[in-house]
Each structure stands twice: as C-alpha cells, then as structure tokens.
Design an enzyme around this catalytic site. Structure first.
Site, PDB file in Angstrom:
ATOM      1  N   LYS A 195       1.129  -0.933   0.298  1.00 57.15           N
ATOM      2  CA  LYS A 195       0.259   0.384   0.109  1.00 57.15           C
ATOM      3  C   LYS A 195       0.677   0.757  -0.218  1.00 57.15           C
ATOM      4  CE  LYS A 195      -3.539   2.631   2.528  1.00 57.15           C
ATOM      5  NZ  LYS A 195      -4.059   2.190   3.878  1.00 57.15           N
ATOM      6  N   LYS A 248      -2.732  -1.908  -4.203  1.00 57.26           N
ATOM      7  CA  LYS A 248      -3.599  -0.263  -4.038  1.00 57.26           C
ATOM      8  C   LYS A 248      -2.107   1.010  -4.048  1.00 57.26           C
ATOM      9  CE  LYS A 248      -5.689   1.901  -0.731  1.00 57.26           C
ATOM     10  NZ  LYS A 248      -6.207   1.617   1.154  1.00 57.26           N
TER      11      LYS A 248
END
Ligand code: PBG
Ligand code: ZN
Length: 323
Positions: A195, A248
C-alpha cells in the site's frame, strides 16, 4: 511471419471472433464492493467526493447489500464509522460496534455473501491515524495488539475475511495467531501488502471520516518510488499467513500487480481507490469521456496485469453491466 500470409485483422473482424480469442475477461465474481456503514445515520448520506456512493445506515445497509447481491456481487468490504472516537480507537473491538452489528445483520440475511472487514484504527481514532500514538508518533508494536483484538471481534461477529490496511510491520502474524488461538482458523486474511502513500486516497478520507489527521502516512505506507520493496512486503505477508495480497492503488501500480502475481501463488487483489474512481467520475461529469467504457478498460488493464480480484467503488455497476 509476414504480410500478406498473416493479417492480424482477420481475428478482429467480428465481435464473436474477438470474444473467442479474448485473453482476459471481466466477471462479476471477481469484483468486491466497498461499503461504508455509519451508526449515527438513520438514512443514507451521500459522499460528496465519491459520486454515487453513500454512507449507509443500519437499515439502508441491507437494501444496498441486496442490490449488490442482485447485481451478481459475491463479496463486500466493510468500513465502519463509529459515533464515538477516542485515542485508542476503543469502538473498533466493541462487540456491539458498528461493524460487528453490520456483519451480524448481513450474515443473517445473506449467509453466502463473502464479508470482508477492514481492520484498521483510522476510522475509530479521534486523531485519525491508523494506530495508537506514543509521544505523538504512531507506535507500531502497541498497535499490533489492538489489531489482533479487532480481528478476533470481527471473526466472532461472522466475518469471512479480515483486511488489515494499516501497513503495520508484523500485523499479519499477530492477527493470524490471534484468530487461530480464538478458534477462527477458517477466517482468512487479506492484507494490504503493498500500500503506497498515495495522493489518491483523499475522497476515501471524507467517506470514512478520517480526514483531519496531522502529518502524513509516509512512515508506514510505501514510497511510490519503490518496487522491490513491494515484493519484500508481499513476501513477509505471505510468510506471516496472508491468504490474499492487495496492491493499492491499482492503475499507477500495474507493474507491481504484475510482479506480485508472477512471484506469489496467492490471489492478487487490485484496489482501485477513491481518487482513481473520482477522476473518472469527474471527467465523465464534464462529458469528456464515456464512464462505463473507461472503467471497463481500466479493469481489463488490472486483470491483464495479473489481478484476480478488483475492489472498486464501481464494482456494483460493473457487475450489473456484466450480467
Ligand atoms: C485506511 C485506508 C485508506 C484506504 C483504505 N483504508 C486510506 C488511507 O490510508 O489513508 C483508501 C481507500 C481509497 O482511497 O479508496 N487504512
Ligand atoms: Zn487506517
């Protein structure tokens, strides 16, 4: 191989031929719909920055879930907005907290729907950070014990999957151990393995009510410059027991999706984040592009890069179109 013996246009001649040779295709089964539940609401509240997306009340939640199921969605990702916030995010593991109640209601009516619960503190802390603070800074190790308790309380409420999103070192290990010890060996972990500290999360912070934190998340989320480090994150998460790996954001990190797909054998999940959704919505609002076509092409790119699952605010719409 040369022209005129080979003419690549031959297999593009009709829609049926193009379908026949398609290497990648979209299916409703592979989409995950994020859902925001706000326990303080009595009717849905529109999220300004995420056009078409609402914070749900407990009653509207079930209508939204029914709509998802009827569209062909197989999994939802729940984010809770509690009425009370404090420095420890105490509401996150309250057995009668917003997510625990929401999971119970959903599972009673829709037992086959896969319920994934976001496991992080930022929606529950008054300071908006993804963990507990010590001397003004995020304390990784103190946060771990909170995450373990939260994961177990979601499992107890009936979650199929917990999704730790805070990028704490060691989060998957403590959650796996806590779940096993409490008898939830069958509850899976979908970790946000890679992330990035992205500028594309802005609309989410309005949606989840975690907007006004001071500083940034660069101490725990990854720098956009990194790719080998993403593989290290993924490797540790797999070793610690993660059943899925999330990358992400998605579209700016297709190279990372490809690399994670090629190296690890667990399902890879692409999170098409709030800013990615909002950009397409804004451009289509200005009639600059065809929204449905852009989303479809975007999702195909993620699949082509190696994503098995796609989390997107457009998931329900896309699933409906794919029916
Ligand atoms: C917080 C969290 C964020 C998102 C999912 N979980 C935002 C952040 O890290 O600040 C982003 C999702 C999106 O933008 O759609 N743990
Ligand atoms: Zn968080």
């Amino acid at each position: 191989m040369a022209f005129p013996d080979h003419r690549l246009q031959r297999l593009r001649r009709t829609g049926s031929l193009r379908d026949l040779v398609a290497e990648t295709r979209l299916h409703a089964n592979n989409f995950v719909m994020p859902i925001f539940v706000n326990e303080a609401l009595s009717s849905p509240r529109a999220i300004k920055s995420l056009s078409g997306i609402y914070q749900q009340s407990f009653t509207s939640l079930l209508d939204e879930i029914r709509d998802c199921v009827e569209s062909g969605i197989k999994a939802v990702l729940l984010f809770g907005i509690p009425e009370k916030k404090d420095s420890l995010g105490s509401e996150a593991d309250n057995p009668n907290g917003v997510i625990q109640l929401a999971i119970g209601m959903i599972k009673t009516q829709f037992p086959d729907l896969v319920v994934i619960a976001d496991c992080c503190l930022c929606e529950y802390t008054d300071h908006g950070h993804c963990g507990v603070l010590k001397d003004g800074a995020l304390d990784n190790d103190d946060t771990l014990s909170r995450l373990a308790r939260i994961a177990v309380s979601y499992a107890k409420a009936g979650a199929d999957v917990v999704a730790p999103s805070g990028m704490m070192d060691g989060m998957v290990r403590v959650i796996r151990r806590a779940l096993d010890q409490a008898g939830y060996q069958q509850v899976s972990i979908m970790s946000y393995a890679a992330k990035y500290a992205s500028a594309l999360y802005g609309p989410f912070r309005e949606a989840a009510g975690s907007g006004q934190f001071s500083g940034d998340r660069k101490h725990h989320q990854m720098a956009p410059s990194q790719s080998r480090e993403a593989l290290l994150e993924a490797q540790l998460d797999v070793e610690e027991g993660s059943d899925f790996l999330i990358v992400k954001p998605a579209t700016l990190y297709l190279d990372i999706i490809r690399a994670v797909h090629d190296r690890f054998l667990v399902p890879v999940v692409a999170y098409h984040v709030s800013g990615e959704y909002a950009m397409v919505k804004a451009a289509s609002g200005l009639e600059l592009l065809d929204e449905a076509a852009v989303f479809e092409e975007t999702f195909l790119a993620m699949k082509r890069a190696g994503a098995h699952l796609i989390i997107s605010y457009y998931a329900k719409e896309m699933a409906r179109k794919l029916k």
